[in-house]
Scaffold this motif. Sequence first.
Motif, PDB file in Angstrom:
ATOM      1  N   UNK B 183     -13.963  58.137 -34.080  1.00  0.00           N
ATOM      2  CA  UNK B 183     -14.261  59.322 -34.655  1.00  0.00           C
ATOM      3  C   UNK B 183     -13.734  60.559 -34.163  1.00  0.00           C
ATOM      4  N   UNK B 184     -14.042  60.662 -32.720  1.00  0.00           N
ATOM      5  CA  UNK B 184     -13.586  62.005 -32.048  1.00  0.00           C
ATOM      6  C   UNK B 184     -12.036  61.893 -32.074  1.00  0.00           C
ATOM      7  N   UNK B 185     -11.182  60.682 -31.776  1.00  0.00           N
ATOM      8  CA  UNK B 185      -9.872  60.575 -31.702  1.00  0.00           C
ATOM      9  C   UNK B 185      -9.385  61.095 -33.049  1.00  0.00           C
ATOM     10  N   UNK B 186      -9.963  60.594 -34.084  1.00  0.00           N
ATOM     11  CA  UNK B 186      -9.282  60.946 -35.519  1.00  0.00           C
ATOM     12  C   UNK B 186      -9.662  62.428 -35.677  1.00  0.00           C
ATOM     13  N   UNK B 187     -10.836  62.962 -35.388  1.00  0.00           N
ATOM     14  CA  UNK B 187     -10.874  64.400 -35.360  1.00  0.00           C
ATOM     15  C   UNK B 187      -9.915  65.200 -34.804  1.00  0.00           C
ATOM     16  N   UNK B 188      -9.591  64.792 -33.605  1.00  0.00           N
ATOM     17  CA  UNK B 188      -8.394  65.345 -32.956  1.00  0.00           C
ATOM     18  C   UNK B 188      -7.159  65.314 -33.908  1.00  0.00           C
ATOM     19  N   UNK B 189      -6.969  64.232 -34.374  1.00  0.00           N
ATOM     20  CA  UNK B 189      -5.683  64.094 -35.066  1.00  0.00           C
ATOM     21  C   UNK B 189      -5.802  65.112 -36.166  1.00  0.00           C
ATOM     22  N   UNK B 190      -6.958  64.840 -37.007  1.00  0.00           N
ATOM     23  CA  UNK B 190      -6.815  65.819 -38.256  1.00  0.00           C
ATOM     24  C   UNK B 190      -6.704  67.289 -37.966  1.00  0.00           C
ATOM     25  N   UNK B 191      -7.461  67.795 -36.529  1.00  0.00           N
ATOM     26  CA  UNK B 191      -7.541  69.105 -36.446  1.00  0.00           C
ATOM     27  C   UNK B 191      -6.204  69.566 -35.723  1.00  0.00           C
ATOM     28  N   UNK B 192      -5.627  68.824 -34.780  1.00  0.00           N
ATOM     29  CA  UNK B 192      -4.512  69.311 -34.001  1.00  0.00           C
ATOM     30  C   UNK B 192      -3.360  68.657 -34.069  1.00  0.00           C
ATOM     31  N   UNK B 193      -3.421  67.250 -33.967  1.00  0.00           N
ATOM     32  CA  UNK B 193      -1.953  66.446 -33.665  1.00  0.00           C
ATOM     33  C   UNK B 193      -1.110  66.188 -35.037  1.00  0.00           C
ATOM     34  N   UNK B 194      -1.965  66.185 -35.945  1.00  0.00           N
ATOM     35  CA  UNK B 194      -1.400  65.793 -37.449  1.00  0.00           C
ATOM     36  C   UNK B 194      -0.228  66.907 -37.533  1.00  0.00           C
TER      37      UNK B 194
END
Lengths: 353, 306
Positions: B183-194
């Motif tokens: 979940x944390x990883x995915x949130x990071x992706x949505x928020x920053x890495x996408x």
Amino acid sequence: MAAIELDSVTKRFEEGGRLSRFVDSVRDVDPDDVTAVDDVSLTVEEGEVFGFLGPNGAGKSTTINMLLDFVRPTDGTIEVLGLDAHDDSVGVRARTGVLPEGFDVYDRLTGREHVEFAADSKGLEEAGDRVEAVLDRVGLSDAADRKAGGYSKGMRQRLALAMALVGDPDLLILDEPSSGLDPAGAKEMRDIVTEEAARGTTVFFSSHVLEQVEAVCDRVGIMREGRLVAVDSIESLREKSDADSTLHVRVAGDVDAVNADAVTALGGVHSVTTEAAEDALTVSCSGDAKTAVIAELESQGVEVVNFETREASLEDLFLSYTGHDGTDRTDGGSAPSGGGEPSESDDEREVRA
Amino acid sequence: MTWQAVARKEFDDAVRSRWLHGATAFFVLFVGGAALLAFGFLLPQDLKDASNLFGFFVDLGIFSLSFPGLLALVLGFIALSTSYGSITQERETGSIKLALSLPNSRTDLVAGKLLGRGAVVVVALLTGFLAAFVVLVGTGTAVSYGSFVPMVALTALLALAFVSIGLGISAVADSNREATLATLGLFLIFGILWKPIAEGIPKLLNYVAEEAGVGALENVTRVQIGLFLKYLNPLRTYETLTAQLYYGPARARLVSSTVGEQLVIAPVFEQGIPPYFSGAAMMTILLAWIAVPTLVGYYVFEKQDL
């Protein structure tokens, strides 16, 4: 129609599977396939009270989990109440009350809300009175409005039983129902099982507390290392086991006057020894031959002063089936008549074994 | 079907968690507080219009900030937190055995959780919007309901999307710990890495095309691919859909985009929005984020031994 029918059911937990890793770590074996249940066939008739016995890790819970579709069999077919345990699992559970093993409650919901959730899920309408009734039956009325997170182990167990009982199921599946209950609570649990059975409910419950099984079951099945090693009534199992009942009779007058051969000839009597010094007879026989022995003695004109019996405890029997034949039981294992009570140390030994 | 029973139980349970009380308080402070700050203190009388806050988009090309974007980020985090443990935790404690001992199918369980936990987040969110609405009325601010109400609805849909994503993770994960990390990883992706990934993919495609001798991709195509990939991120989908309520689709599709993108795409959009950038397409993406994660999670969970 059979209430529960298992046909050649095998469950292997595959390497790398979540549960197998857990079982591996518990059993401390190589993480290969673990056969938790091995080719088990079993039929439980409607209206029966069936005790499912075995030491920890024998496959009892896995079998029960397969009845409920928590776990799917690797091989074999399972029918519960005439329905396929997997394809029609909801249909099975609609008519079955379950007290699962290793469950937990919803901490923030009250006891009453738990039972309401059960009634809701079972599609009971206007269930208010029935919810109250089962809460009362398991002795949780006073605590019903407290959050279940604060319940003791025994109260959680009662709560799950209440959830199982609401809606008058046709089948009760109870996995280690008295774990966490004090002796009084265990007695109440047995009473409820007996009441349900009297109502015509089929009861299937697992236990390693032998006394419980002996007290309420029509038949028992004994699991050992994933295999079903015996299925029979307790009386019949007792006869089959090496252990017998021993009847110790003191007579008035000369014990040599007794016609020992006539006693030996009675059905169910295995051996008769006389002890002249004590004016006593020791008769080794099956449990139901005792009255016949006394009657025979009286018909011979021998006056019986007193007698005592020592039954083979069910624990002796159980241990002989599960491969713990008592050789390591230096305390003699000489339980008095009636079922043996497994002591704490016995339980621990089982777990380590 | 007993998903209603499960949903009710989930709602009753989750609505009592301290985490949710915190989340509700947060929404009240964030949405209501922002409204109070903007219309009670900062903005002069002639700017007292709800759209000046809820349709607040600053777009400087390299730096962009929007109230909906900020709200989406926070909402995503809260919604994920509400649902990522919904199945793994029950499996770890064993309470799932209670739920599945009853005549609830696994479908009922998953559907009930999506709706129950979704309802919890939506209620917290609506409380925040209600507080804001009270402030709007109290400060005599003009409210254009034609954009305010749909925006609230869009925000609720975004909440459901993130609840669904968390639930999907929870259904697939092996343990609660795994679900937390995912979940944390995915949130990071949505928020920053996408964003960098979305920008990198067309460059990569271009490179591949050149190497393969097909020739370089047209600049417009490259930018369109990149932009479309960005709008697959539910945070951006929501942001652009919200912007559309205030500025129409052509401008909304360029919200928070870079100067480079704007220069290339703006002329294209002025001639008409391509179907895959239409409001309907964006709406489809947002709805897919509600349906797909839960369905995938269910598909995996259905086959598993408990």
